[in-house]
Design a protein around this motif. Structure first.
Motif, PDB file in Angstrom:
ATOM      1  N   LEU A  52      -7.896 -21.760 -21.694  1.00  0.00           N
ATOM      2  CA  LEU A  52      -8.333 -23.283 -21.277  1.00  0.00           C
ATOM      3  C   LEU A  52      -9.328 -23.038 -20.021  1.00  0.00           C
ATOM      4  CD1 LEU A  52      -4.733 -24.174 -21.697  1.00  0.00           C
ATOM      5  CD2 LEU A  52      -6.290 -25.956 -22.273  1.00  0.00           C
ATOM      6  N   PHE A  57      -6.949 -28.533 -13.159  1.00  0.00           N
ATOM      7  CA  PHE A  57      -6.258 -27.339 -12.912  1.00  0.00           C
ATOM      8  C   PHE A  57      -7.219 -26.199 -13.050  1.00  0.00           C
ATOM      9  CE2 PHE A  57      -3.782 -23.521 -13.523  1.00  0.00           C
ATOM     10  CZ  PHE A  57      -2.881 -23.606 -12.581  1.00  0.00           C
ATOM     11  N   PHE A  58      -7.626 -25.845 -14.250  1.00  0.00           N
ATOM     12  CA  PHE A  58      -8.515 -24.784 -14.515  1.00  0.00           C
ATOM     13  C   PHE A  58      -9.884 -24.675 -13.746  1.00  0.00           C
ATOM     14  CE2 PHE A  58      -5.411 -25.400 -18.125  1.00  0.00           C
ATOM     15  CZ  PHE A  58      -4.820 -24.057 -17.881  1.00  0.00           C
ATOM     16  N   HIS A 107      -3.637 -17.815 -19.724  1.00  0.00           N
ATOM     17  CA  HIS A 107      -3.124 -18.432 -20.764  1.00  0.00           C
ATOM     18  C   HIS A 107      -3.727 -17.720 -22.265  1.00  0.00           C
ATOM     19  CE1 HIS A 107      -2.717 -20.997 -17.483  1.00  0.00           C
ATOM     20  NE2 HIS A 107      -1.981 -21.820 -18.251  1.00  0.00           N
ATOM     21  N   ASP A 131       0.133 -16.741 -16.984  1.00  0.00           N
ATOM     22  CA  ASP A 131       0.761 -17.585 -17.663  1.00  0.00           C
ATOM     23  C   ASP A 131       0.822 -17.460 -19.242  1.00  0.00           C
ATOM     24  OD1 ASP A 131       2.040 -19.489 -16.139  1.00  0.00           O
ATOM     25  OD2 ASP A 131       0.527 -20.930 -16.240  1.00  0.00           O
ATOM     26  N   GLN A 144       3.611 -19.513 -11.853  1.00  0.00           N
ATOM     27  CA  GLN A 144       4.073 -20.520 -10.647  1.00  0.00           C
ATOM     28  C   GLN A 144       5.517 -21.025 -10.512  1.00  0.00           C
ATOM     29  OE1 GLN A 144       0.839 -23.921 -10.966  1.00  0.00           O
ATOM     30  NE2 GLN A 144       1.070 -23.261 -13.108  1.00  0.00           N
ATOM     31  N   PRO A 177       3.901 -21.320 -19.747  1.00  0.00           N
ATOM     32  CA  PRO A 177       4.266 -22.431 -18.809  1.00  0.00           C
ATOM     33  C   PRO A 177       5.109 -23.327 -19.418  1.00  0.00           C
ATOM     34  CG  PRO A 177       2.051 -22.392 -18.834  1.00  0.00           C
ATOM     35  CD  PRO A 177       2.397 -21.282 -19.736  1.00  0.00           C
ATOM     36  N   LEU A 178       4.458 -24.028 -20.274  1.00  0.00           N
ATOM     37  CA  LEU A 178       5.212 -25.087 -21.122  1.00  0.00           C
ATOM     38  C   LEU A 178       6.526 -24.856 -21.688  1.00  0.00           C
ATOM     39  CD1 LEU A 178       2.144 -26.862 -22.629  1.00  0.00           C
ATOM     40  CD2 LEU A 178       2.873 -27.199 -20.382  1.00  0.00           C
ATOM     41  N   ARG A 181       9.176 -24.461 -18.900  1.00  0.00           N
ATOM     42  CA  ARG A 181       9.658 -25.852 -18.296  1.00  0.00           C
ATOM     43  C   ARG A 181      10.375 -26.523 -19.502  1.00  0.00           C
ATOM     44  NH1 ARG A 181       3.164 -26.992 -16.265  1.00  0.00           N
ATOM     45  NH2 ARG A 181       3.145 -25.099 -15.271  1.00  0.00           N
ATOM     46  N   LEU A 204      -3.156 -30.533 -27.251  1.00  0.00           N
ATOM     47  CA  LEU A 204      -4.155 -29.727 -26.380  1.00  0.00           C
ATOM     48  C   LEU A 204      -5.779 -29.856 -26.964  1.00  0.00           C
ATOM     49  CD1 LEU A 204      -2.645 -26.244 -25.562  1.00  0.00           C
ATOM     50  CD2 LEU A 204      -2.637 -28.385 -24.090  1.00  0.00           C
ATOM     51  N   PRO A 232       4.946 -32.597 -18.272  1.00  0.00           N
ATOM     52  CA  PRO A 232       4.861 -31.368 -17.366  1.00  0.00           C
ATOM     53  C   PRO A 232       3.338 -30.657 -17.459  1.00  0.00           C
ATOM     54  CG  PRO A 232       6.167 -30.698 -19.120  1.00  0.00           C
ATOM     55  CD  PRO A 232       5.859 -32.071 -19.574  1.00  0.00           C
ATOM     56  N   TYR A 233       2.263 -31.244 -17.440  1.00  0.00           N
ATOM     57  CA  TYR A 233       1.064 -30.795 -17.293  1.00  0.00           C
ATOM     58  C   TYR A 233       0.146 -32.179 -16.766  1.00  0.00           C
ATOM     59  CZ  TYR A 233      -3.356 -29.043 -19.268  1.00  0.00           C
ATOM     60  OH  TYR A 233      -4.820 -28.599 -19.305  1.00  0.00           O
ATOM     61  N   ASP A 259       1.458 -30.063 -11.763  1.00  0.00           N
ATOM     62  CA  ASP A 259       0.202 -30.069 -11.412  1.00  0.00           C
ATOM     63  C   ASP A 259      -0.191 -30.936 -10.431  1.00  0.00           C
ATOM     64  OD1 ASP A 259      -0.053 -27.798 -12.917  1.00  0.00           O
ATOM     65  OD2 ASP A 259      -0.455 -29.030 -14.734  1.00  0.00           O
TER      66      ASP A 259
HETATM   67  C1  SR1 Z   1      -1.311 -25.808 -21.715  1.00  0.00           C
HETATM   68  S1  SR1 Z   1      -0.571 -25.009 -20.272  1.00  0.00           S
HETATM   69  C2  SR1 Z   1      -0.912 -26.075 -18.867  1.00  0.00           C
HETATM   70  C3  SR1 Z   1      -0.614 -25.499 -17.761  1.00  0.00           C
HETATM   71  O1  SR1 Z   1      -1.136 -24.309 -17.332  1.00  0.00           O
HETATM   72  C4  SR1 Z   1      -0.765 -24.117 -15.869  1.00  0.00           C
HETATM   73  O2  SR1 Z   1       0.374 -23.601 -15.736  1.00  0.00           O
HETATM   74  C5  SR1 Z   1      -0.780 -25.520 -15.173  1.00  0.00           C
HETATM   75  O3  SR1 Z   1       0.340 -25.716 -14.537  1.00  0.00           O
HETATM   76  C6  SR1 Z   1      -0.671 -26.414 -16.638  1.00  0.00           C
HETATM   77  O4  SR1 Z   1       0.354 -27.452 -16.329  1.00  0.00           O
END
Ligand code: SR1
Length: 352
Positions: A52, A57-58, A107, A131, A144, A177-178, A181, A204, A232-233, A259
């Motif tokens: 991404l 964030f990115f 990612h 991540d 994180q 990360p998701l 969480r 996404l 949680p994003y 974030d």
């Molecule tokens: C789709 S993953 C999105 C997350 O990646 C990073 O860890 C950011 O914290 C965001 O929430």
């Protein structure tokens, strides 16, 4: 950690940043004096390959990585992520062919990356992963602390709403990360059986917030008893807030996210905003940490296998109390948010 518990002055850090900015230009030209090879010569080629790249964030992550790379005399090649697994694989192949000394993989979907990353490692290229769990002992993992992050913001949700409420949840499985969480959310529901997940949505698809808003609109309309959303994003939170405003239910909804960015701060602080808390790192710091960890690794040092940047809980009440409007002001109030001691060495200039 919370804002209230961590107010310090920033003069020491500002001085460090000013010195680092001065070091950066000369570092590019001639390499870093006193640094181990290959950084003593400069121009070390490194790739950042993301899944991404759009969104706050990115963008901030990439900015932090670029600043730290410049200060280290690294020639950083950024391959922007297009949410396309095949393209990300292809970009790693391209980086290998470019003769890079190191790759940061940010990612992605592990199954589509593992073999091409193994190819890079076998070619002697150092790889670190942010991540995405590549299951390779030779690839250090940066994160994180998603467990801490989800626990902090869900603790706040329970503090604000009690242990019995109807919830909406925004999730897309398969992203480290998701998923981490999500494990915390599952635990919270198990411990608190009166927290009931009434609806789940998440995508996404670009633009993420707008796509999430369309889904959230349908979910919130079908479940008017939802009073809390765990999103949680920040793109998920932004989309859900958009839907709540469209439906006119913002006043009876509370959104808890991950974030933070300057734009997010403005959205959280809007009068009657349903977005009330988030737990976050400074993504620019995480970008800088990713470059430092890779630099240590390239220099033959061990950065450790699990490299963790700790998140901070940020509530609307705190942002209002300290009148914080930007990421810079947040870092000034909370130096632990604006910098990290992770993956440091005396020869690595401090930018973040
Ligand atoms: C789709 S993953 C999105 C997350 O990646 C990073 O860890 C950011 O914290 C965001 O929430």
């Amino acid at each position: 950690m919370s804002i209230r518990s961590s107010i310090f002055t920033l003069s020491r850090i500002s001085l460090g940043l000013a010195l680092a900015a001065g070091v950066a230009d000369s570092a590019l030209a001639a390499g870093l004096k006193g640094a181990p090879a290959p950084f003593d010569k400069g121009g070390v080629k490194v790739a950042l390959v993301g899944y991404l790249s759009a969104g706050d964030f990115f963008q901030a992550y990439e900015g932090g990585a670029r600043r730290q790379a410049k200060a280290l005399g690294i020639d950083l090649r950024v391959f922007p992520g297009k949410q396309d697994a095949a393209q990300q694989r292809e970009q790693i192949e391209q980086a290998i062919n470019l003769g890079v000394k190191g790759i940061i993989v940010s990612h992605g979907l592990p199954e589509s990356l593992k073999d091409v990353v193994r190819k890079a490692v076998n070619a002697g290229i150092k790889v670190v992963a942010f991540d995405v769990n590549l299951g390779n002992p030779k690839v250090p993992q940066i994160e994180q602390s998603d467990k801490d992050l989800a626990e902090a913001v869900l603790k706040q949700a329970i503090k604000d709403n009690g242990k019995a409420f109807k919830a909406g949840y925004v999730y897309v499985p398969g992203f480290a990360p998701l998923d981490r969480r999500d494990a915390v959310w599952k635990g919270v529901k198990q411990t608190n059986p009166q927290i009931v997940e009434k609806a789940r949505w998440g995508t996404l698809d670009n633009p993420i917030a707008t796509s999430v808003a369309a889904q959230a609109n349908a979910a919130l309309r079908a479940n008017p008893d939802i009073s809390v959303v765990f999103a949680p994003y920040d793109e998920f939170a932004r989309g859900t807030k958009l839907a709540a405003n469209e439906l006119g239910v913002a006043k009876k909804l509370k959104i808890y996210s991950a974030d933070i960015s300057t734009a997010d701060i403005a959205e959280i602080r809007e009068p009657n905003s349903p977005w009330v808390a988030t737990a976050a790192t400074n993504p620019a710091v995480v970008g800088a940490v990713s470059v430092r960890a890779l630099a240590l690794y390239i220099a033959g040092k061990d950065p450790g296998h699990n490299i963790v940047v700790k998140p901070t809980l940020i509530t609307r009440a705190d942002l209002n109390r300290y009148n914080i409007k930007t990421m810079e002001e947040l870092s000034a109030k909370l130096p632990a948010f604006g910098t990290s001691d992770v993956a440091r060495a005396s020869w690595i200039p401090q930018v973040q």
